[in-house]
Design an enzyme around this catalytic site. Structure first.
Site, PDB file in Angstrom:
ATOM      1  N   GLU A 150     -37.349   3.648  -1.843  1.00  0.00           N
ATOM      2  CA  GLU A 150     -37.631   3.512  -0.419  1.00  0.00           C
ATOM      3  C   GLU A 150     -37.689   2.063   0.056  1.00  0.00           C
ATOM      4  OE1 GLU A 150     -37.161   5.919   1.261  1.00  0.00           O
ATOM      5  OE2 GLU A 150     -37.458   7.611  -0.086  1.00  0.00           O
ATOM      6  N   GLY A 167     -37.770  11.639   9.168  1.00  0.00           N
ATOM      7  CA  GLY A 167     -36.668  11.091   9.928  1.00  0.00           C
ATOM      8  C   GLY A 167     -35.331  11.530   9.377  1.00  0.00           C
ATOM      9  N   GLU A 190     -30.443   5.835   4.910  1.00  0.00           N
ATOM     10  CA  GLU A 190     -30.011   6.969   4.082  1.00  0.00           C
ATOM     11  C   GLU A 190     -28.705   6.659   3.350  1.00  0.00           C
ATOM     12  OE1 GLU A 190     -32.268   9.178   3.715  1.00  0.00           O
ATOM     13  OE2 GLU A 190     -33.414   8.246   5.337  1.00  0.00           O
ATOM     14  N   HIS A 223     -29.365   4.789   0.257  1.00  0.00           N
ATOM     15  CA  HIS A 223     -29.888   5.662  -0.794  1.00  0.00           C
ATOM     16  C   HIS A 223     -28.786   6.281  -1.661  1.00  0.00           C
ATOM     17  CE1 HIS A 223     -34.182   5.854  -0.542  1.00  0.00           C
ATOM     18  NE2 HIS A 223     -34.224   6.282   0.707  1.00  0.00           N
ATOM     19  N   MET A 238     -33.271  12.679   5.191  1.00  0.00           N
ATOM     20  CA  MET A 238     -33.367  12.887   3.750  1.00  0.00           C
ATOM     21  C   MET A 238     -32.027  12.600   3.109  1.00  0.00           C
ATOM     22  SD  MET A 238     -35.027  13.588   1.051  1.00  0.00           S
ATOM     23  CE  MET A 238     -34.357  13.686  -0.611  1.00  0.00           C
ATOM     24  N   GLU A 239     -32.061  11.841   2.009  1.00  0.00           N
ATOM     25  CA  GLU A 239     -30.871  11.279   1.397  1.00  0.00           C
ATOM     26  C   GLU A 239     -30.157  12.216   0.424  1.00  0.00           C
ATOM     27  OE1 GLU A 239     -34.411   9.700  -1.167  1.00  0.00           O
ATOM     28  OE2 GLU A 239     -34.014  10.180   0.937  1.00  0.00           O
ATOM     29  N   ASN A 240     -30.023  13.489   0.751  1.00  0.00           N
ATOM     30  CA  ASN A 240     -29.267  14.387  -0.107  1.00  0.00           C
ATOM     31  C   ASN A 240     -27.891  13.785  -0.384  1.00  0.00           C
ATOM     32  OD1 ASN A 240     -31.391  16.370   0.440  1.00  0.00           O
ATOM     33  ND2 ASN A 240     -30.363  16.643   2.403  1.00  0.00           N
ATOM     34  N   GLU A 245     -37.383  17.084  -1.414  1.00  0.00           N
ATOM     35  CA  GLU A 245     -38.267  16.026  -1.880  1.00  0.00           C
ATOM     36  C   GLU A 245     -39.696  16.302  -1.396  1.00  0.00           C
ATOM     37  OE1 GLU A 245     -37.835  11.241  -2.346  1.00  0.00           O
ATOM     38  OE2 GLU A 245     -37.643  12.041  -0.322  1.00  0.00           O
TER      39      GLU A 245
END
Length: 850
Positions: free
Chosen positions: A325, A268, A303, A306, A270-272, A123
């Site tokens: 977000e 902080g 996360e 997400h 990442m919402e993979n 991202e």
């Protein structure tokens, strides 16, 4: 490297992407890896377009069986695709670069055992650094990854990890294997992921609401596993799963859920999808504050939220980034408050997130929550306090207005209709309107499509008997953003009880609209000792206290029974100091007189940060040194009075180390460091040792040999970063020049090391040592912005701005730079404008602090 919204819209009009089949060879050394991608897609016949691919070189491009000359169609950033068929198959073979910037495929070598660790961060626009891709969120597809890597590695992606198959040996005779993953569901490319290396893991599972068993994994480097508290992560994950599945009415959408702590991460987390990456500092190798533990919990829940909002349902274009977000920010706090041990999380939200939002919303670069995003550069600087914290604050107010049950009913319908698809703002609002029965058109226009923060003040009159004869809430806005908005809020009435505690004795909840809103419910009641607008923090607005309430708060701030109203009063006092309405020294005194009784760790953390900011920027420069020394003295006294082993003791010690500068202060720090004067209950662990070392370095007591000795004791990745910060903090012109050279003039420093060096460079007791670098900063800024990746450039531009030199001369030089900056550099202009505003605000506050 940029992509405009119009380019993306035009490409989406002619393309429907079906699948990516990506084959990565990670056995080719430490600089490049091989990437072979097969893309299947439909298109308007005869149309032409391009695919994004940031490459070292491209060896083959085949479109529908026709070989295209790579030298003619590829420029290292895009590959042109002429004369498309109705159904297309594109094959591209390329070499890609490993990165050390935290973007694309990041490569890290652990100094403890020399093992290699990789992870992706895509991202906003960096999946194109790993495989050719139509890099925009609305061109969703399935992704199948096949990865060849050293056999002793673990390889993790969005789909469950398959059994590897032996693949022979690499050039260095290391045995290799191939992992062939199953295709993912339909995803946007930015939430795909690959994490590879000899990561170790702890495994568990849970049962989803639809009866599926969901495998869980928590991963970290081998050298950190002894510090990994996986069970805490699993507990929070299970609590979040149960809460979100119930609230959203939709089972968890992916086949497994892995959480990986990775080195040198920029954010902080990442919402993979199904493979969330977290910053490694969330693996606590030393004692941390309760505030940090809570922050990790909120991040874990953020996360996880997400997985539904962002991954399952994704915004069509980045102007609706806030949908991702803000929603995750709101839901993570709600989940923490209602489903975990962190019942006070709305207090943390008020002190941390809202303070961020208010600060961002008063910058010259403020923007509506639904921002105008014209290109990738716009969105890359838009991960800010508006997109996250203001959006979440506005959602909280919307929930208070329509009711949480109705809000969640609308959310459930939204997921039911749009799973695996892309959406726009109207798609969510329409479902919320149906569920709540409220027309949200005006609400959206006022709250989501305009910028700026309002200020609310109470106006009340009392008779000779102390009975309220009139009460109104006055609302104002600044001239540049004059919107007056509706607010759902509560007015709290607090009075001192016989024990001297401030208790809420009354509460009125109402809708405030217009410049004046009368509150007849309070007329005829005895005037309380303190009136608190926005009690329970429902609204998004700055508040002020009337004179009587302010006197009560100043004398009895520590006597609130609950942390949230106390935090709202703290916030009001902070806003007044930042806005130059009250002298900064008054806020310093308020903190030092009351922080010792503050029970909430996150509030203490925020107050200590605000104390540091106030002393560095807002107090009168003629008194700054004396006030900082006095503050350090007070912090040491607070540390000595704090309960042995308490959270506050640790925070006060760290704050004291940050402000210590006299010989007496440094003697105390050195005594703590050597163990000759360690406060009872305080453990001098590895991370605290480094804070003490850096304090002694910044004070001129320690030098490079002392840093080297500590690094030999702590020869880890964390130790290396701490040493880089300490080295850059050496307060000599020669050391600052060396740090400047390594950060600005060279370009090989990894992202995390650069971040540490910048922090050390700016850590000075006497800002005059930074004066020679002001002109160098403005001279270097355009080249830095043009030649470095976004993350690295932004670190330098923001981190090295000469903010400590709060003078008119610095302001003039900043203004001259902006006047000469070309019109195309909109993102660079925004970053400089935001930093310049800090000096404007500081000069205003200093003028009041007399």
């Amino acid at each position: 490297m940029n992509l405009t919204r119009e380019e993306a819209r035009a490409r989406a009009d002619i393309l429907t992407v079906t699948s990516y089949d990506i084959n990565l060879d990670l056995t080719r050394g430490d600089t490049v890896f091989g990437s072979r991608t097969v893309v299947k897609f439909e298109a308007t016949q005869g149309a032409s377009t391009f695919i994004d691919a940031v490459t070292k070189d491209v060896s083959r491009v085949t479109l529908n069986g026709v070989e295209l000359d790579p030298s003619e169609v590829s420029d290292g950033i895009r590959i042109q695709l002429p004369q498309l068929a109705a159904t297309n198959e594109l094959v591209i073979d390329a070499d890609m670069f490993y990165m050390n910037t935290g973007e694309g495929l990041h490569r890290f070598v652990d100094p403890v055992d020399n093992e290699v660790y990789l992870y992706t961060q895509f991202e906003v626009p960096d999946s194109r650094r790993v495989f050719p891709v139509f890099e925009q969120p609305d061109l969703k597809a399935t992704f199948r990854f096949t990865v060849t890597a050293p056999s002793h590695w673990d390889v993790i992606s969005n789909s469950p990890t398959p059994e590897p198959v032996a693949a022979g040996s690499a050039d260095d005779d290391v045995a290799t294997s191939t992992w062939s993953f199953e295709p993912t569901g339909v995803l946007s490319s930015y939430v795909t992921a690959l994490i590879a290396g000899p990561y170790q893991s702890v495994r568990s599972e849970l049962t989803s609401s639809d009866g599926r068993v969901i495998p869980l994994g928590v991963f970290a480097r081998k050298s950190l596993m002894q510090h990994l508290d996986a069970e805490n992560v699993f507990d929070l994950t299970r609590q979040g799963f149960t809460f979100f599945e119930e609230q959203f009415g939709t089972p968890y959408p992916f086949p497994k859920y892995d959480q990986l702590f990775v080195p040198e991460f920029n954010a902080g987390a990442m919402e993979n999808a199904g493979a969330v990456t977290f910053v490694e500092s969330y693996v606590f190798r030393s004692r941390v504050t309760d505030a940090t533990v809570e922050r990790r919990a909120i991040t874990i829940l953020h996360e996880l939220a997400h997985m539904w909002f962002g991954d399952l349902v994704t915004m069509r274009w980045w102007n609706d980034l806030w949908l991702n977000e803000s929603f995750a920010e709101f839901m993570s706090t709600l989940a923490a408050a209602e489903a975990t041990e962190f019942k006070q999380s709305w207090t943390t939200f008020a002190s941390l997130e809202k303070a961020w939002a208010y600060r961002q919303d008063q910058l010259p670069s403020t923007h509506p929550i639904v921002a105008e995003i014209n290109d990738l550069e716009d969105v890359q600087v838009n991960f800010d306090g508006i997109t996250y914290a203001k959006g979440a604050s506005v959602l909280k107010q919307l929930v208070a207005w329509v009711g949480q049950d109705k809000f969640m009913e609308g959310v459930r319908e939204y997921f039911g209709k749009h799973s695996w698809k892309n959406t726009e703002l109207v798609d969510l609002l329409s479902e919320l309107e149906k569920a709540s029965g409220r027309d949200l058109t005006e609400w959206s226009a006022l709250w989501l499509e305009t910028a700026g923060v309002n200020t609310l003040r109470p106006e009340l009159e009392v008779d000779d008997d102390g009975v309220i004869t009139s009460f109104a809430v006055l609302q104002s806005a600044v001239a540049d953003y004059p919107t007056i908005r509706p607010h759902r809020l509560a007015v709290g009435c607090y009075s001192l009880d016989d024990a001297g505690k401030l208790q809420r004795i009354d509460r009125v909840e109402l809708d405030v609209d217009g410049e004046r809103t009368d509150v007849p419910e309070l007329v005829g009641r005895a005037r309380p000792d303190l009136v608190l607008l926005n009690d329970d923090d429902l609204a998004y607005a700055k508040i002020r206290l009337d004179e009587v309430s302010l006197r009560t708060a100043t004398r009895h701030l520590k006597d609130f029974n609950d942390s949230l109203p106390r935090t709202l009063v703290w916030a009001s006092a902070w806003d007044a100091a930042r806005d130059g309405e009250t002298p900064a020294r008054n806020y310093v005194e308020l903190i030092l007189q009351n922080i010792g009784a503050e029970s909430d760790s996150s509030v203490v953390l925020v107050l200590l940060r605000q104390l540091a900011t106030t002393l560095a920027f807002y107090v009168n420069p003629d008194d700054r040194t004396a006030m900082t020394i006095a503050a350090a003295d007070s912090l040491w006294e607070l540390a000595q009075r704090a309960d042995a082993g308490s959270d506050s003791q640790l925070q006060f010690i760290k704050a004291f180390a940050g402000h210590a500068q006299t010989a007496s202060h440094l003697d105390t720090i050195e005594a703590i460091f050597t163990g000759s004067e360690t406060p009872e209950g305080l453990e001098i662990d590895a991370d605290l040792r480094w804070e003490l070392v850096t304090s002694l370095v910044a004070g001129g007591r320690f030098a490079q040999p002392d840093i080297d000795a500590e690094l030999e004791r702590d020869a880890t990745a964390t130790g290396q970063l701490a040493a880089a910060q300490a080295k850059a903090a050496i307060p000599t012109p020669e050391a600052k020049a060396e740090a400047w050279h390594s950060i600005v003039e060279r370009s090989d420093m990894p992202n995390a090391a650069q971040r540490s060096a910048i922090a050390g460079f700016m850590r000075v007791h006497d800002p005059a040592v930074l004066a020679p670098f002001v002109d160098q900063y403005f001279a270097a800024a355009p080249d830095v912005w043009g030649s470095r990746t976004h993350e690295i450039a932004q670190q330098i531009i923001v981190g090295l701005y000469p903010s400590r030199l709060t003078t008119q001369e610095t302001l003039d030089k900043s203004g001259a730079f902006l006047a000469a900056l070309d019109a195309e550099s909109t993102s660079l202009r925004r970053l400089i404008l935001e930093s310049q505003d800090g000096i404007v605000r500081a000069l205003k506050a200093q003028a009041v602090d007399r």
